[in-house]
Design an enzyme around this catalytic site. Structure first.
Site, PDB file in Angstrom:
ATOM      1  N   CYS A 156      15.442  18.943 -11.815  1.00 15.31           N
ATOM      2  CA  CYS A 156      16.147  20.215 -12.027  1.00 15.31           C
ATOM      3  C   CYS A 156      17.632  19.933 -11.805  1.00 15.31           C
ATOM      4  O   CYS A 156      18.259  20.463 -10.897  1.00 15.31           O
ATOM      5  CB  CYS A 156      15.635  21.288 -11.079  1.00 15.31           C
ATOM      6  SG  CYS A 156      13.862  21.595 -11.198  1.00 15.31           S
ATOM      7  N   ALA A 157      18.186  19.097 -12.657  1.00 19.67           N
ATOM      8  CA  ALA A 157      19.482  18.474 -12.378  1.00 19.67           C
ATOM      9  C   ALA A 157      20.649  19.445 -12.452  1.00 19.67           C
ATOM     10  O   ALA A 157      21.669  19.235 -11.800  1.00 19.67           O
ATOM     11  CB  ALA A 157      19.710  17.311 -13.344  1.00 19.67           C
ATOM     12  N   CYS A 199      17.542  25.402  -1.838  1.00 16.27           N
ATOM     13  CA  CYS A 199      18.645  25.894  -1.001  1.00 16.27           C
ATOM     14  C   CYS A 199      18.301  27.328  -0.595  1.00 16.27           C
ATOM     15  O   CYS A 199      19.045  28.273  -0.864  1.00 16.27           O
ATOM     16  CB  CYS A 199      19.987  25.800  -1.714  1.00 16.27           C
ATOM     17  SG  CYS A 199      20.050  26.589  -3.337  1.00 16.27           S
ATOM     18  N   GLY A 232      24.370  18.353 -12.238  1.00 15.79           N
ATOM     19  CA  GLY A 232      24.285  16.954 -11.853  1.00 15.79           C
ATOM     20  C   GLY A 232      24.919  16.544 -10.550  1.00 15.79           C
ATOM     21  O   GLY A 232      25.149  15.349 -10.338  1.00 15.79           O
ATOM     22  N   GLY A 233      25.178  17.460  -9.637  1.00 17.19           N
ATOM     23  CA  GLY A 233      25.771  17.062  -8.364  1.00 17.19           C
ATOM     24  C   GLY A 233      24.924  16.053  -7.616  1.00 17.19           C
ATOM     25  O   GLY A 233      25.426  15.029  -7.124  1.00 17.19           O
ATOM     26  N   LYS A 234      23.631  16.319  -7.514  1.00 20.00           N
ATOM     27  CA  LYS A 234      22.749  15.386  -6.815  1.00 20.00           C
ATOM     28  C   LYS A 234      22.457  14.158  -7.661  1.00 20.00           C
ATOM     29  O   LYS A 234      22.224  13.067  -7.128  1.00 20.00           O
ATOM     30  CB  LYS A 234      21.467  16.100  -6.387  1.00 20.00           C
ATOM     31  CG  LYS A 234      21.719  17.213  -5.367  1.00 20.00           C
ATOM     32  CD  LYS A 234      20.450  17.920  -4.976  1.00 20.00           C
ATOM     33  CE  LYS A 234      20.763  19.069  -4.020  1.00 20.00           C
ATOM     34  NZ  LYS A 234      21.540  20.148  -4.679  1.00 20.00           N
ATOM     35  N   ASP A 241      15.070  19.794  -7.049  1.00 20.44           N
ATOM     36  CA  ASP A 241      15.938  20.790  -6.407  1.00 20.44           C
ATOM     37  C   ASP A 241      15.667  22.094  -7.151  1.00 20.44           C
ATOM     38  O   ASP A 241      16.361  22.450  -8.088  1.00 20.44           O
ATOM     39  CB  ASP A 241      17.400  20.358  -6.509  1.00 20.44           C
ATOM     40  CG  ASP A 241      18.343  21.326  -5.832  1.00 20.44           C
ATOM     41  OD1 ASP A 241      17.870  22.160  -5.042  1.00 20.44           O
ATOM     42  OD2 ASP A 241      19.552  21.265  -6.107  1.00 20.44           O
TER      43      ASP A 241
END
Length: 390
Positions: free
Chosen positions: A207-208, A332, A211-213, A279
């Site tokens: 679940c990009a 989160c 794309g932070g992670k 995520d």
């Protein structure tokens, strides 16, 4: 603008924000920016004061107020400096009637309070969040970057994290432009570390989003191996490419999935992944420091839909793992339905899988996962768990 006119402007804006929260309209920041684009006469001090009034009222009221006046009347009853501005002068709000109801104070909406994980310190969800940086190991080391941010403090347990005061304009600086750092909450950095990605692995960020992670995983892999960023939202996924170029993470693959038919799009990857990070879409209750008005948007029905989506994603992600691989599930969010209970449900549906817990340096064990909270850890709120087969 007079001080009283600024207060009336805040009431007008809160009316628009409350309506948008009810009807699924634009975010508060978007509405505020639009409001002042149409009112060029407002100076920088006016804009700052109005914005401060708006966010003070938003942070104070856990339940969505009836209207903007109720939101600010409730605040004014605690702030004599504001109460005197309800004076009925031109462009000012009308005087407050002693019997007039004001929005009650509260950290979270009443309906969701019983659903939050027991260790959550609810008042901390109203605080202001700092700016956390992740040093991009593809281009720099913490020792290289630290002199560029003399106000930065290290974050215990996260060697690549630096913490700056709230409001620091990182994205106007050279370090960001050169890709030496990324703005990333320390809690998100913990999730990246929990994946245990290493050079040569096959890793899927399922679940990009933007794309932070994914970028954190690319740095951990040193640009070696196969890293796939997948999502169902084309616009969000498109934002990854320029970010990856700036970070020097040029080998990332992107995979646009058809929502509702994700399993078909992922079939070529079955049994291939050493790590799958989920995520998952969630209530965002862990990010209310940054988006306090989101408390007014969340409903019980929406939470039900999110919980169902999370379970579905877990189920179609499981077959992607190679023997010995790890599935890292994260939200989160701070409701047990989205965290602890979601993992328990997955393990019930998938015999042979188990949760493993390793020390992460921050947070607290919670159920068969790990919980980070603003009050305990100074991060955004997260629940995550590491799941393995066998």
């Amino acid at each position: 603008m007079t001080p009283a006119a600024r207060l009336q402007a805040a009431i007008d804006l809160l009316d628009a924000i409350i309506a948008a929260a009810r009807d699924g309209g634009p975010a508060a920041d978007t509405l505020i920016a639009r409001y002042f684009r149409e009112r060029r006469y407002a100076g920088s001090k006016d804009r700052r004061a109005v914005r401060d009034h708006v966010y003070a009222a938003i942070r104070r009221a856990g339940d969505r107020p009836d209207d903007g006046r109720a939101a600010l009347v409730g605040l004014a009853r605690e702030r004599p400096d504001l109460a005197v501005l309800f004076d009925g002068s031109p462009h000012a709000p009308a005087p407050i009637d002693p019997a007039e109801p004001g929005a009650p104070a509260g950290a979270v909406p009443g309906w969701i309070a019983p659903l939050l994980a027991a260790p959550v310190e609810q008042d901390a969800l109203l605080g202001r969040a700092p700016i956390d940086l992740r040093v991009n190991r593809l281009k720099a080391t913490p020792a290289d970057v630290a002199p560029l941010f003399p106000q930065a403090q290290p974050v215990p347990g996260l060697p690549d994290a630096l913490r700056l005061p709230e409001g620091t304009a990182v994205e106007q600086g050279e370090a960001w432009a050169l890709g030496l750092v990324e703005v990333q909450d320390a809690g998100s950095q913990v999730l990246g570390a929990a994946c245990g990605a290493r050079p040569g692995m096959t890793v899927i960020d399922l679940c990009a989003g933007a794309g932070g992670k994914t970028l954190a995983l690319a740095a951990a892999m040193g640009g070696k191996g196969r890293l796939i960023a997948a999502d169902t939202n084309r616009a969000r996924l498109a934002r990854l490419s320029p970010r990856a170029q700036r970070a020097g993470a040029i080998s990332i693959e992107t995979l646009l999935l058809d929502e509702g038919h994700e399993a078909q799009g992922l079939e070529p990857l079955i049994g291939q992944a050493d790590v799958v990070l989920i995520d998952a879409p969630c209530s965002g209750t862990g990010t209310w420091r940054r988006n306090p008005e989101a408390r007014w948007r969340l409903t019980a029905a929406r939470l039900d839909r999110l919980v169902a989506t999370q379970a579905r994603i877990l189920d179609f992600a499981a077959p992607l793992l190679a023997p010995g691989g790890r599935l890292v599930y994260a939200v989160c969010a701070l409701t047990d339905r989205e965290g602890r209970d979601q993992v328990d449900g997955f393990l019930t549906r998938h015999p042979g899988w188990r949760a493993v817990q390793g020390a992460v340096g921050v947070g607290r064990a919670h159920g068969r996962g790990w919980l980070l909270t603003p009050g305990h850890d100074g991060t955004d709120g997260f629940f995550f768990a590491t799941l393995v087969h066998g």
